[in-house]
Write a protein that holds these residues in place. Structure first.
Motif, short mmCIF file in Angstrom:
data_model
loop_
_atom_site.label_atom_id
_atom_site.label_comp_id
_atom_site.label_asym_id
_atom_site.label_seq_id
_atom_site.Cartn_x
_atom_site.Cartn_y
_atom_site.Cartn_z
N GLU A 1 3.62 2.38 1.12
CA GLU A 1 2.43 2.20 1.96
C GLU A 1 1.38 1.37 1.24
OE1 GLU A 1 4.06 5.00 1.43
OE2 GLU A 1 4.22 6.17 3.27
N CYS A 2 1.23 1.59 -0.06
CA CYS A 2 0.28 0.85 -0.88
C CYS A 2 0.66 -0.63 -0.92
CB CYS A 2 0.26 1.45 -2.28
SG CYS A 2 -0.87 0.65 -3.43
N LEU A 3 1.92 -0.91 -1.14
CA LEU A 3 2.39 -2.30 -1.18
C LEU A 3 2.20 -2.96 0.18
CD1 LEU A 3 3.69 -4.67 -2.59
CD2 LEU A 3 5.92 -3.65 -2.09
N GLU A 4 2.53 -2.24 1.24
CA GLU A 4 2.34 -2.77 2.60
C GLU A 4 0.87 -3.13 2.85
OE1 GLU A 4 2.79 -1.23 7.19
OE2 GLU A 4 3.91 -0.21 5.62
N PHE A 5 -0.02 -2.25 2.40
CA PHE A 5 -1.45 -2.50 2.55
C PHE A 5 -1.85 -3.77 1.79
CE2 PHE A 5 -5.75 -2.34 1.00
CZ PHE A 5 -6.47 -2.02 2.13
N ALA A 6 -1.40 -3.89 0.55
CA ALA A 6 -1.77 -5.05 -0.27
C ALA A 6 -1.26 -6.35 0.34
CB ALA A 6 -1.22 -4.87 -1.68
N LEU A 7 -0.05 -6.33 0.86
CA LEU A 7 0.51 -7.53 1.47
C LEU A 7 -0.22 -7.88 2.77
CD1 LEU A 7 4.29 -6.85 0.86
CD2 LEU A 7 2.87 -8.56 -0.30
N ALA A 8 -0.52 -6.87 3.58
CA ALA A 8 -1.20 -7.10 4.86
C ALA A 8 -2.63 -7.60 4.66
CB ALA A 8 -1.20 -5.82 5.69
N ASN A 9 -3.26 -7.17 3.56
CA ASN A 9 -4.66 -7.54 3.31
C ASN A 9 -4.79 -8.64 2.26
OD1 ASN A 9 -6.52 -5.67 4.90
ND2 ASN A 9 -4.93 -4.32 4.12
N ASP A 10 -3.67 -9.24 1.88
CA ASP A 10 -3.66 -10.35 0.93
C ASP A 10 -4.46 -10.02 -0.33
OD1 ASP A 10 -2.81 -12.84 0.09
OD2 ASP A 10 -4.53 -13.88 0.95
N GLU A 11 -4.19 -8.85 -0.89
CA GLU A 11 -4.87 -8.43 -2.13
C GLU A 11 -4.50 -9.41 -3.24
OE1 GLU A 11 -7.13 -6.29 -2.98
OE2 GLU A 11 -7.32 -5.43 -1.00
N ARG A 12 -5.50 -9.96 -3.89
CA ARG A 12 -5.27 -10.99 -4.91
C ARG A 12 -5.37 -10.47 -6.33
NH1 ARG A 12 -5.42 -16.48 -2.58
NH2 ARG A 12 -4.86 -15.96 -0.45
N PHE A 13 -5.84 -9.25 -6.50
CA PHE A 13 -6.06 -8.74 -7.85
C PHE A 13 -5.47 -7.35 -7.99
CE2 PHE A 13 -9.54 -11.60 -6.81
CZ PHE A 13 -9.40 -12.53 -7.82
N GLY A 14 -5.05 -7.04 -9.18
CA GLY A 14 -4.62 -5.68 -9.50
C GLY A 14 -3.18 -5.38 -9.17
N ILE A 15 -2.83 -4.16 -9.53
CA ILE A 15 -1.49 -3.64 -9.28
C ILE A 15 -1.56 -2.82 -8.00
CG2 ILE A 15 0.40 -2.21 -10.18
CD1 ILE A 15 -0.28 -4.77 -11.84
N TRP A 16 -0.74 -3.15 -7.04
CA TRP A 16 -0.67 -2.45 -5.76
C TRP A 16 0.80 -2.19 -5.46
CZ3 TRP A 16 -4.73 -1.19 -2.40
CH2 TRP A 16 -5.98 -1.67 -2.78
N GLY A 17 1.14 -0.97 -5.16
CA GLY A 17 2.53 -0.65 -4.83
C GLY A 17 3.48 -0.94 -5.97
N GLY A 18 2.97 -0.92 -7.18
CA GLY A 18 3.81 -1.15 -8.35
C GLY A 18 4.05 -2.62 -8.67
N LEU A 19 3.38 -3.52 -7.95
CA LEU A 19 3.60 -4.95 -8.18
C LEU A 19 2.31 -5.66 -8.54
CD1 LEU A 19 5.99 -5.82 -5.21
CD2 LEU A 19 6.60 -5.14 -7.54
N SER A 20 2.43 -6.66 -9.38
CA SER A 20 1.29 -7.51 -9.75
C SER A 20 1.05 -8.53 -8.65
CB SER A 20 1.58 -8.23 -11.06
OG SER A 20 2.62 -9.18 -10.86
N GLU A 21 -0.05 -9.24 -8.74
CA GLU A 21 -0.34 -10.29 -7.76
C GLU A 21 0.76 -11.35 -7.76
OE1 GLU A 21 -1.38 -13.31 -5.22
OE2 GLU A 21 -1.68 -11.17 -5.15
N ARG A 22 1.25 -11.72 -8.92
CA ARG A 22 2.32 -12.72 -9.00
C ARG A 22 3.57 -12.23 -8.26
NH1 ARG A 22 3.42 -14.65 -14.77
NH2 ARG A 22 1.60 -15.87 -14.28
N GLU A 23 3.91 -10.97 -8.45
CA GLU A 23 5.09 -10.40 -7.78
C GLU A 23 4.87 -10.31 -6.27
OE1 GLU A 23 6.70 -7.56 -11.40
OE2 GLU A 23 4.90 -6.96 -10.28
N ARG A 24 3.66 -9.94 -5.85
CA ARG A 24 3.35 -9.89 -4.42
C ARG A 24 3.36 -11.29 -3.80
NH1 ARG A 24 -0.50 -6.47 -6.48
NH2 ARG A 24 -2.23 -7.85 -5.90
#
Length: 110
Positions: free
Chosen positions: A74-97
């Motif tokens: 859910e955290c990763l889905e949120f980060a991808l949907a909101n184009d999070e550019r910083f930090g670790i979300w859903g276990g992935l870095s911005e580069r990985e996202r």
């Protein structure tokens, strides 16, 4: 207050953030879907600095926390949907996202 209480985590109610005394990055995010997953996030119980490492800093500690989190997807889905550019979300870095977003765009255009 119990050792497991999370007073710093509050949900938006009808799109209205909690009072300023409860303000945190969690309450100021524009939620996609049901934001209740945040109440179960293990990162809320740890040092937030680990999830926003300095450029070139280690992401190991944050990813270790994420690996045991029940709301990682859910955290990763949120980060991808909101184009999070910083930090670790859903276990992935911005580069990985970013790689995931590029792969999704490629799949959509194919």
């Amino acid at each position: 207050m119990s050792a497991f209480a999370r007073p710093h985590l509050t949900l938006l109610t009808d799109g209205v953030p909690a009072p300023a005394r409860d303000a945190s990055p969690w309450t100021e995010l524009a939620p996609v879907g049901d934001p209740s997953w945040r109440l179960e996030a293990l990162c809320a119980e740890t040092d937030p600095e680990a999830f926003l490492p300095e450029k070139g800093g280690s992401t190991r500690d944050a990813k270790r926390v994420c690996s045991g989190c029940t709301v990682r997807a859910e955290c990763l889905e949120f980060a991808l949907a909101n184009d999070e550019r910083f930090g670790i979300w859903g276990g992935l870095s911005e580069r990985e996202r970013r790689r995931i977003r590029l792969r999704q765009r490629t799949d959509l255009s194919a």
